[in-house]
Design a protein around this motif. Structure first.
Motif, PDB file in Angstrom:
ATOM      1  N   ARG A 159       0.850  -1.189   0.000  1.00 38.26           N
ATOM      2  CA  ARG A 159       0.000   0.000   0.000  1.00 38.26           C
ATOM      3  C   ARG A 159       0.880   1.232   0.000  1.00 38.26           C
ATOM      4  O   ARG A 159       1.908   1.280   0.671  1.00 38.26           O
ATOM      5  CB  ARG A 159      -0.905   0.030   1.225  1.00 38.26           C
ATOM      6  N   ILE A 160       0.451   2.231  -0.757  1.00 37.01           N
ATOM      7  CA  ILE A 160       1.157   3.507  -0.833  1.00 37.01           C
ATOM      8  C   ILE A 160       0.177   4.577  -0.363  1.00 37.01           C
ATOM      9  O   ILE A 160      -0.912   4.709  -0.912  1.00 37.01           O
ATOM     10  CB  ILE A 160       1.619   3.791  -2.275  1.00 37.01           C
ATOM     11  N   ALA A 161       0.583   5.342   0.660  1.00 35.47           N
ATOM     12  CA  ALA A 161      -0.284   6.376   1.236  1.00 35.47           C
ATOM     13  C   ALA A 161       0.409   7.732   1.149  1.00 35.47           C
ATOM     14  O   ALA A 161       1.644   7.811   1.148  1.00 35.47           O
ATOM     15  CB  ALA A 161      -0.592   6.035   2.691  1.00 35.47           C
ATOM     16  N   PRO A 162      -0.362   8.811   1.097  1.00 33.79           N
ATOM     17  CA  PRO A 162       0.243  10.153   1.057  1.00 33.79           C
ATOM     18  C   PRO A 162       1.051  10.442   2.329  1.00 33.79           C
ATOM     19  O   PRO A 162       0.680  10.006   3.413  1.00 33.79           O
ATOM     20  CB  PRO A 162      -0.968  11.091   0.982  1.00 33.79           C
ATOM     21  N   TRP A 163       2.134  11.172   2.165  1.00 31.30           N
ATOM     22  CA  TRP A 163       2.975  11.564   3.299  1.00 31.30           C
ATOM     23  C   TRP A 163       2.562  12.979   3.687  1.00 31.30           C
ATOM     24  O   TRP A 163       2.730  13.912   2.918  1.00 31.30           O
ATOM     25  CB  TRP A 163       4.441  11.559   2.891  1.00 31.30           C
ATOM     26  N   VAL A 164       2.033  13.122   4.914  1.00 33.99           N
ATOM     27  CA  VAL A 164       1.584  14.440   5.364  1.00 33.99           C
ATOM     28  C   VAL A 164       2.275  14.875   6.655  1.00 33.99           C
ATOM     29  O   VAL A 164       2.088  15.999   7.103  1.00 33.99           O
ATOM     30  CB  VAL A 164       0.044  14.477   5.551  1.00 33.99           C
ATOM     31  N   GLU A 165       3.074  14.002   7.277  1.00 29.50           N
ATOM     32  CA  GLU A 165       3.795  14.343   8.496  1.00 29.50           C
ATOM     33  C   GLU A 165       5.058  15.138   8.148  1.00 29.50           C
ATOM     34  O   GLU A 165       5.301  15.448   7.000  1.00 29.50           O
ATOM     35  CB  GLU A 165       4.201  13.074   9.265  1.00 29.50           C
ATOM     36  N   LEU A 166       5.870  15.396   9.174  1.00 29.37           N
ATOM     37  CA  LEU A 166       7.137  16.083   8.945  1.00 29.37           C
ATOM     38  C   LEU A 166       8.024  15.253   8.028  1.00 29.37           C
ATOM     39  O   LEU A 166       8.037  14.027   8.097  1.00 29.37           O
ATOM     40  CB  LEU A 166       7.860  16.313  10.274  1.00 29.37           C
ATOM     41  N   ASP A 167       8.772  15.944   7.191  1.00 29.36           N
ATOM     42  CA  ASP A 167       9.720  15.279   6.294  1.00 29.36           C
ATOM     43  C   ASP A 167      10.893  14.782   7.140  1.00 29.36           C
ATOM     44  O   ASP A 167      11.569  15.596   7.779  1.00 29.36           O
ATOM     45  CB  ASP A 167      10.184  16.271   5.227  1.00 29.36           C
ATOM     46  N   PRO A 168      11.149  13.467   7.195  1.00 30.85           N
ATOM     47  CA  PRO A 168      12.230  12.957   8.045  1.00 30.85           C
ATOM     48  C   PRO A 168      13.618  13.402   7.591  1.00 30.85           C
ATOM     49  O   PRO A 168      14.569  13.349   8.374  1.00 30.85           O
ATOM     50  CB  PRO A 168      12.077  11.442   7.943  1.00 30.85           C
ATOM     51  N   ARG A 169      13.739  13.855   6.370  1.00 32.08           N
ATOM     52  CA  ARG A 169      15.042  14.282   5.861  1.00 32.08           C
ATOM     53  C   ARG A 169      15.375  15.684   6.315  1.00 32.08           C
ATOM     54  O   ARG A 169      16.539  16.026   6.495  1.00 32.08           O
ATOM     55  CB  ARG A 169      15.059  14.212   4.336  1.00 32.08           C
ATOM     56  N   THR A 170      14.358  16.529   6.490  1.00 36.23           N
ATOM     57  CA  THR A 170      14.589  17.929   6.852  1.00 36.23           C
ATOM     58  C   THR A 170      14.074  18.271   8.241  1.00 36.23           C
ATOM     59  O   THR A 170      14.491  19.270   8.816  1.00 36.23           O
ATOM     60  CB  THR A 170      13.896  18.867   5.840  1.00 36.23           C
ATOM     61  N   GLY A 171      13.128  17.468   8.758  1.00 34.22           N
ATOM     62  CA  GLY A 171      12.522  17.768  10.056  1.00 34.22           C
ATOM     63  C   GLY A 171      11.493  18.883   9.982  1.00 34.22           C
ATOM     64  O   GLY A 171      11.056  19.400  11.001  1.00 34.22           O
ATOM     65  N   LYS A 172      11.112  19.269   8.771  1.00 37.90           N
ATOM     66  CA  LYS A 172      10.148  20.359   8.579  1.00 37.90           C
ATOM     67  C   LYS A 172       8.893  19.840   7.894  1.00 37.90           C
ATOM     68  O   LYS A 172       8.874  18.712   7.397  1.00 37.90           O
ATOM     69  CB  LYS A 172      10.776  21.464   7.721  1.00 37.90           C
ATOM     70  N   LYS A 173       7.889  20.704   7.835  1.00 36.52           N
ATOM     71  CA  LYS A 173       6.656  20.356   7.123  1.00 36.52           C
ATOM     72  C   LYS A 173       7.005  20.169   5.646  1.00 36.52           C
ATOM     73  O   LYS A 173       7.719  20.994   5.064  1.00 36.52           O
ATOM     74  CB  LYS A 173       5.633  21.471   7.294  1.00 36.52           C
ATOM     75  N   PRO A 174       6.516  19.089   5.013  1.00 39.23           N
ATOM     76  CA  PRO A 174       6.848  18.854   3.609  1.00 39.23           C
ATOM     77  C   PRO A 174       6.313  19.951   2.696  1.00 39.23           C
ATOM     78  O   PRO A 174       5.239  20.508   2.932  1.00 39.23           O
ATOM     79  CB  PRO A 174       6.160  17.529   3.301  1.00 39.23           C
ATOM     80  N   TRP A 175       7.035  20.250   1.659  1.00 36.95           N
ATOM     81  CA  TRP A 175       6.622  21.285   0.715  1.00 36.95           C
ATOM     82  C   TRP A 175       5.396  20.883  -0.087  1.00 36.95           C
ATOM     83  O   TRP A 175       4.689  21.726  -0.602  1.00 36.95           O
ATOM     84  CB  TRP A 175       7.780  21.639  -0.225  1.00 36.95           C
ATOM     85  N   TRP A 176       5.119  19.593  -0.222  1.00 35.80           N
ATOM     86  CA  TRP A 176       4.004  19.110  -1.064  1.00 35.80           C
ATOM     87  C   TRP A 176       2.686  19.043  -0.326  1.00 35.80           C
ATOM     88  O   TRP A 176       1.680  18.682  -0.900  1.00 35.80           O
ATOM     89  CB  TRP A 176       4.345  17.750  -1.668  1.00 35.80           C
ATOM     90  N   VAL A 177       2.689  19.357   0.983  1.00 37.39           N
ATOM     91  CA  VAL A 177       1.431  19.293   1.751  1.00 37.39           C
ATOM     92  C   VAL A 177       0.761  20.642   1.723  1.00 37.39           C
ATOM     93  O   VAL A 177       1.345  21.664   1.831  1.00 37.39           O
ATOM     94  CB  VAL A 177       1.708  18.854   3.202  1.00 37.39           C
TER      95      VAL A 177
END
Length: 177
Positions: A159-177
């Motif tokens: 299953r593939i689900a949208p990523w809406v949490e913090l980006d684990p690479r940057t620790g910030k809110k993802p730009w795509w949300v």
């Protein structure tokens, strides 16, 4: 017997009969013609409550997780992900799937790109952007890291689900949300 109903049934006039037949023909013609339109606008049944979908191959066939997990560690499988966008799934060293997939869409102009195993990076052929194994920008012109998607197993399917949490690479809110 003033309040009783009349016993004679009214006969159907020719005009009423033709109107009924015309309506039946129109309904039986338009009904099947509208079915594909309604099917197009209704969401697929395999969409989960969290907006997730099952991973598919290029032909729209479901991909069994056992088929992906049979590959060697470090292998990157390209599947049709959310909204049909190509998404890379990675087999980890312990033989499981990495918890996130990387969406194969360059953040510069949206080109799709291959994984270069020799250089251990994603390389966009359009304008030369380079991304590391986790989708962070190594070299521009791409301004942002690649989008992520949650990956998890449901039975023998991925299953593939949208990523809406913090980006684990940057620790910030993802730009795509």
């Amino acid at each position: 017997m003033e309040n009783s109903l009349p016993i004679d049934s009214p006969s159907l006039s020719r005009r009423q009969l033709l109107n009924f037949l015309t309506g039946a023909v129109v309904a039986s013609t338009i009904g099947p013609a509208l079915y594909p339109v309604a099917k197009f606008f209704s969401p697929p049944k395999e969409v989960g409550a969290d907006g997730s979908i099952l991973a598919k191959d290029i032909n729209g066939n479901l991909i069994p997780a056992s088929q992906l997990l049979a590959e060697a560690p470090g292998t990157r499988a390209l599947v049709a992900g959310l909204a049909g966008e190509p998404t890379y799934l990675t087999i980890q060293e312990d033989g499981t799937l990495h918890p996130w997939g990387i969406v194969d869409n360059c953040t510069h102009l949206g080109c799709t790109f291959p994984w270069n195993e020799n250089d251990d990076q994603f390389q966009c052929p359009c304008h030369g952007s380079r991304y590391d194994a986790e989708g962070r920008v190594i070299r521009g012109p791409a301004p942002l890291p690649l989008r992520l998607a949650h990956i998890y197993l449901e039975g023998d399917y991925v299953r593939i689900a949208p990523w809406v949490e913090l980006d684990p690479r940057t620790g910030k809110k993802p730009w795509w949300v």
